[in-house]
Design an enzyme around this catalytic site. Structure first.
Site, PDB file in Angstrom:
ATOM      1  N   ARG A   1     120.796  89.461 104.297  1.00  9.40           N
ATOM      2  CA  ARG A   1     121.685  90.634 104.341  1.00  9.40           C
ATOM      3  C   ARG A   1     121.616  91.341 105.708  1.00  9.40           C
ATOM      4  O   ARG A   1     122.575  91.963 106.150  1.00  9.40           O
ATOM      5  CB  ARG A   1     121.375  91.600 103.205  1.00  9.40           C
ATOM      6  CG  ARG A   1     121.616  90.956 101.855  1.00  9.40           C
ATOM      7  CD  ARG A   1     121.917  91.899 100.745  1.00  9.40           C
ATOM      8  NE  ARG A   1     121.780  91.219  99.466  1.00  9.40           N
ATOM      9  CZ  ARG A   1     122.710  90.461  98.902  1.00  9.40           C
ATOM     10  NH1 ARG A   1     123.872  90.280  99.481  1.00  9.40           N
ATOM     11  NH2 ARG A   1     122.496  89.859  97.740  1.00  9.40           N
TER      12      ARG A   1
ATOM     13  N   ARG B   1     113.614  96.386 104.769  1.00 12.03           N
ATOM     14  CA  ARG B   1     114.981  96.655 105.261  1.00 12.03           C
ATOM     15  C   ARG B   1     115.111  98.018 105.937  1.00 12.03           C
ATOM     16  O   ARG B   1     116.057  98.226 106.695  1.00 12.03           O
ATOM     17  CB  ARG B   1     116.003  96.485 104.130  1.00 12.03           C
ATOM     18  CG  ARG B   1     116.194  95.026 103.779  1.00 12.03           C
ATOM     19  CD  ARG B   1     117.288  94.781 102.774  1.00 12.03           C
ATOM     20  NE  ARG B   1     117.467  93.340 102.573  1.00 12.03           N
ATOM     21  CZ  ARG B   1     117.975  92.785 101.485  1.00 12.03           C
ATOM     22  NH1 ARG B   1     118.363  93.549 100.470  1.00 12.03           N
ATOM     23  NH2 ARG B   1     118.095  91.479 101.399  1.00 12.03           N
TER      24      ARG B   1
ATOM     25  N   ASP C   1     121.299  96.540  97.442  1.00 14.78           N
ATOM     26  CA  ASP C   1     121.539  95.336  98.253  1.00 14.78           C
ATOM     27  C   ASP C   1     122.584  95.565  99.344  1.00 14.78           C
ATOM     28  O   ASP C   1     122.682  94.795 100.299  1.00 14.78           O
ATOM     29  CB  ASP C   1     121.996  94.174  97.365  1.00 14.78           C
ATOM     30  CG  ASP C   1     120.865  93.676  96.477  1.00 14.78           C
ATOM     31  OD1 ASP C   1     119.695  94.013  96.733  1.00 14.78           O
ATOM     32  OD2 ASP C   1     121.155  92.942  95.515  1.00 14.78           O
TER      33      ASP C   1
ATOM     34  N   LYS D   1     125.411  86.179  92.655  1.00 17.46           N
ATOM     35  CA  LYS D   1     124.068  85.584  92.704  1.00 17.46           C
ATOM     36  C   LYS D   1     123.266  85.962  91.461  1.00 17.46           C
ATOM     37  O   LYS D   1     122.651  85.112  90.829  1.00 17.46           O
ATOM     38  CB  LYS D   1     123.361  86.075  93.985  1.00 17.46           C
ATOM     39  CG  LYS D   1     121.977  85.501  94.189  1.00 17.46           C
ATOM     40  CD  LYS D   1     121.647  85.393  95.659  1.00 17.46           C
ATOM     41  CE  LYS D   1     121.210  86.712  96.254  1.00 17.46           C
ATOM     42  NZ  LYS D   1     119.755  86.945  96.162  1.00 17.46           N
TER      43      LYS D   1
ATOM     44  N   SER E   1     114.304  98.669  88.248  1.00 13.03           N
ATOM     45  CA  SER E   1     114.407  97.310  88.770  1.00 13.03           C
ATOM     46  C   SER E   1     114.948  96.378  87.694  1.00 13.03           C
ATOM     47  O   SER E   1     114.343  96.230  86.627  1.00 13.03           O
ATOM     48  CB  SER E   1     113.030  96.821  89.232  1.00 13.03           C
ATOM     49  OG  SER E   1     113.019  95.414  89.299  1.00 13.03           O
TER      50      SER E   1
ATOM     51  N   GLN F   1     115.020  93.277  87.940  1.00 11.39           N
ATOM     52  CA  GLN F   1     114.170  92.087  87.855  1.00 11.39           C
ATOM     53  C   GLN F   1     113.015  92.329  86.889  1.00 11.39           C
ATOM     54  O   GLN F   1     112.692  91.480  86.058  1.00 11.39           O
ATOM     55  CB  GLN F   1     113.663  91.715  89.252  1.00 11.39           C
ATOM     56  CG  GLN F   1     114.814  91.288  90.156  1.00 11.39           C
ATOM     57  CD  GLN F   1     114.399  90.955  91.568  1.00 11.39           C
ATOM     58  OE1 GLN F   1     113.240  91.146  91.941  1.00 11.39           O
ATOM     59  NE2 GLN F   1     115.323  90.465  92.362  1.00 11.39           N
TER      60      GLN F   1
ATOM     61  N   ARG G   1     120.992  83.937  86.283  1.00 14.07           N
ATOM     62  CA  ARG G   1     120.820  84.123  84.837  1.00 14.07           C
ATOM     63  C   ARG G   1     121.464  82.976  84.058  1.00 14.07           C
ATOM     64  O   ARG G   1     120.964  82.587  83.009  1.00 14.07           O
ATOM     65  CB  ARG G   1     121.384  85.491  84.429  1.00 14.07           C
ATOM     66  CG  ARG G   1     120.433  86.627  84.877  1.00 14.07           C
ATOM     67  CD  ARG G   1     121.127  87.962  84.920  1.00 14.07           C
ATOM     68  NE  ARG G   1     120.228  89.085  85.179  1.00 14.07           N
ATOM     69  CZ  ARG G   1     119.769  89.448  86.386  1.00 14.07           C
ATOM     70  NH1 ARG G   1     120.118  88.761  87.460  1.00 14.07           N
ATOM     71  NH2 ARG G   1     118.957  90.476  86.517  1.00 14.07           N
TER      72      ARG G   1
HETATM   73  C1  S3P Z   1     118.554  91.635  91.254  1.00 19.10           C
HETATM   74  C2  S3P Z   1     118.018  92.890  91.184  1.00 19.10           C
HETATM   75  C3  S3P Z   1     117.756  93.736  92.351  1.00 19.10           C
HETATM   76  C4  S3P Z   1     118.484  93.219  93.579  1.00 19.10           C
HETATM   77  C5  S3P Z   1     118.355  91.740  93.745  1.00 19.10           C
HETATM   78  C6  S3P Z   1     118.947  91.043  92.535  1.00 19.10           C
HETATM   79  C7  S3P Z   1     118.776  90.876  90.003  1.00 19.10           C
HETATM   80  O1  S3P Z   1     116.364  93.743  92.616  1.00 19.10           O
HETATM   81  O2  S3P Z   1     117.993  93.877  94.738  1.00 19.10           O
HETATM   82  O3  S3P Z   1     119.028  91.294  94.896  1.00 19.10           O
HETATM   83  O4  S3P Z   1     119.513  89.868  90.017  1.00 19.10           O
HETATM   84  O5  S3P Z   1     118.220  91.274  88.979  1.00 19.10           O
HETATM   85  P1  S3P Z   1     115.354  94.753  91.831  1.00 19.10           P
HETATM   86  O6  S3P Z   1     115.596  94.566  90.414  1.00 19.10           O
HETATM   87  O7  S3P Z   1     113.982  94.344  92.255  1.00 19.10           O
HETATM   88  O8  S3P Z   1     115.690  96.113  92.316  1.00 19.10           O
END
Ligand code: S3P
Length: 431
Positions: free
Chosen positions: A386, A345, A314, A24, A167, A169, A29
């Site tokens: 999940r 969670r 995750d 995913k 993170s 993200q 990306r």
């Molecule tokens: C992800 C980063 C993680 C993960 C999410 C996917 C990504 O989150 O929990 O399912 O693809 O960059 P965080 O970066 O907020 O921890």
């Protein structure tokens, strides 16, 4: 609302699975980074799940042209990102909304990003604040924290940013913003988070280097080299079947063609520490190491998980199912981020495990699970994919269970139930 009934597995199973959902994180990306490329990108095995298809649709709304032939998507970027005529809908995807914030913060135009009711309640300040600090013009509900998010593209300044959270993200949003900034940017995180963005952008020609505890990102003047990628299997999705094999006596499963990126397979290592027999076999390297993982049943013992949390964040819901079947009390700490995922969670896992007769105590940043013989029951998914998939596993090694509201599974793993049905009886009901 659909519900899923899962029966206890009648017998042990031995399966080789090569049709688990594609990764995913990498698929999101691929959709987004194609917008930055100089020519058509070729993406084989793109994850066709709700979250990632939303990211691809957004790329189209921003001007990309997408064609599909057999198992390959061909994504041609626009000359310049187009201002869309409507709100960009990220659905349930935190990765979608946060990374698009970084990508669009420096693009000419006006963009509104939003999503479903779960996404609209998740914190966005973590990306909006650092982006605004470098010149982005972004606003949102709840004092610039909750989607919908409105972005007016602006010029971005070079930055040095130390993130308090680990993170991927946040890191990725800042790296994407850095590509258009007016100088070299520096980013540091408390603990390395998954690094697909760095690996893929490096492969597309971006200069991203380590410099002490920081990564340095050099802005780009020209569009990037096109992506040509075969997306590997998602280890976070594959992990559900790793847990199934680890809790159903005498079972084994061979999971094929996963990314073996160390920031993604930590949960398998923890399961191994708990006693399951696990082997990793690396086969190739395309942007990242790729290979197979073999998991075999063995009685499990408790474990403490408090380090490298972002490498298994995750997988913690599924891992807590393994903890419920292990001997002794398992402990999870430093996992406060669990509270702001698709559901809280810590609460979702604790509530469902208690219904199964498992003793659980929670603290702000984690929980403890006292291993026992869990019993099947009626579980809520809390709208979280999940959680839904994790509690389907519990039934396999205990007794008949129902998971309520399973529509969320299609956000990441549309063929999960089909694969599960090869190991135990399942029935979907409701509408
Ligand atoms: C992800 C980063 C993680 C993960 C999410 C996917 C990504 O989150 O929990 O399912 O693809 O960059 P965080 O970066 O907020 O921890």
């Amino acid at each position: 609302m659909k519900n899923l009934q899962v029966l206890k597995a009648k017998s042990s199973f031995s399966q080789e699975i090569d049709s688990i959902a594609s990764d995913k994180s990498i698929s999101h990306r691929c959709a987004m980074f194609s917008l930055l490329s100089s020519a058509e990108c070729e993406v084989e095995n793109f994850l066709e799940a709700e979250d990632t298809l939303n990211s691809l649709k957004i790329a189209q709304e921003l001007g990309a042209v997408v064609k599909k032939e057999n198992n390959k998507y061909f994504i041609t970027p626009p000359k310049k990102i187009k201002e869309p005529s409507d709100v960009l809908d990220c659905g349930n995807a935190g990765t979608g909304i946060r990374l698009y914030c970084g990508l669009l913060a420096g693009s000419d135009g006006f963009f509104v990003l939003s999503g479903d009711k779960y996404l609209r309640s998740r914190p966005m300040k973590r990306v909006i604040k650092p982006l605004c600090d470098i010149g982005a013009k972004i606003d949102a509900r709840d004092n610039a924290n909750l989607a919908p998010i409105a972005i007016r593209g602006a010029s971005l300044k070079a930055f040095t940013y130390e993130s308090a959270i680990s993170s991927a993200q946040v890191k990725s949003a800042m790296i994407l913003a850095a590509l258009g900034a007016d100088g070299v940017c520096r980013y540091k995180e408390s603990e390395l988070s998954r690094d697909h963005t760095e690996r893929m952008l490096r492969g597309m020609g971006v200069k991203i280097e380590k410099s002490g505890d920081f990564i340095e990102i050099h802005p780009v003047k020209e569009p990037l080299k096109p992506l040509k990628i075969k997306v590997p299997t998602d280890p976070s999705s594959a992990f559900f079947f790793a847990v199934a094999a680890a809790i159903v006596p005498n079972s084994k499963v061979l999971l094929k063609n996963l990314t073996l990126n160390p920031t993604r397979i930590e949960a398998f290592k923890v399961l191994k520490k708990m006693g399951a027999k696990i082997e990793f076999v690396e086969k190739e390297n395309i942007y990242e190491p790729i290979g197979d993982i073999l998991v075999e049943y063995a009685p499990l013992k408790s474990v403490e998980v408090s380090e490298n949390i972002s490498w298994l964040i995750d997988e913690l819901p599924a891992l807590s199912i393994a903890m419920a079947f292990a001997s002794g009390t398992s402990i999870v700490r430093n996992a406060k981020e669990l509270r702001v995922k698709e559901s809280d969670r810590i609460e979702s896992v604790a509530k469902n495990l208690r219904i199964a007769g498992v003793e659980v105590t929670t603290v702000e940043d984690g929980y403890s699970v006292m291993g026992t013989t869990p019993r099947g029951a009626v579980f809520d998914s809390f709208g979280d994919h999940r959680i839904a998939m994790s509690f389907a596993l519990l039934a396999m090694a205990s007794s008949e269970s129902t998971i309520k509201d399973i529509d969320c599974i299609s956000t990441s793993f549309p063929n999960f139930i089909e694969l599960l049905s090869k190991m135990t009886e399942t029935k979907i009901y409701g509408s």
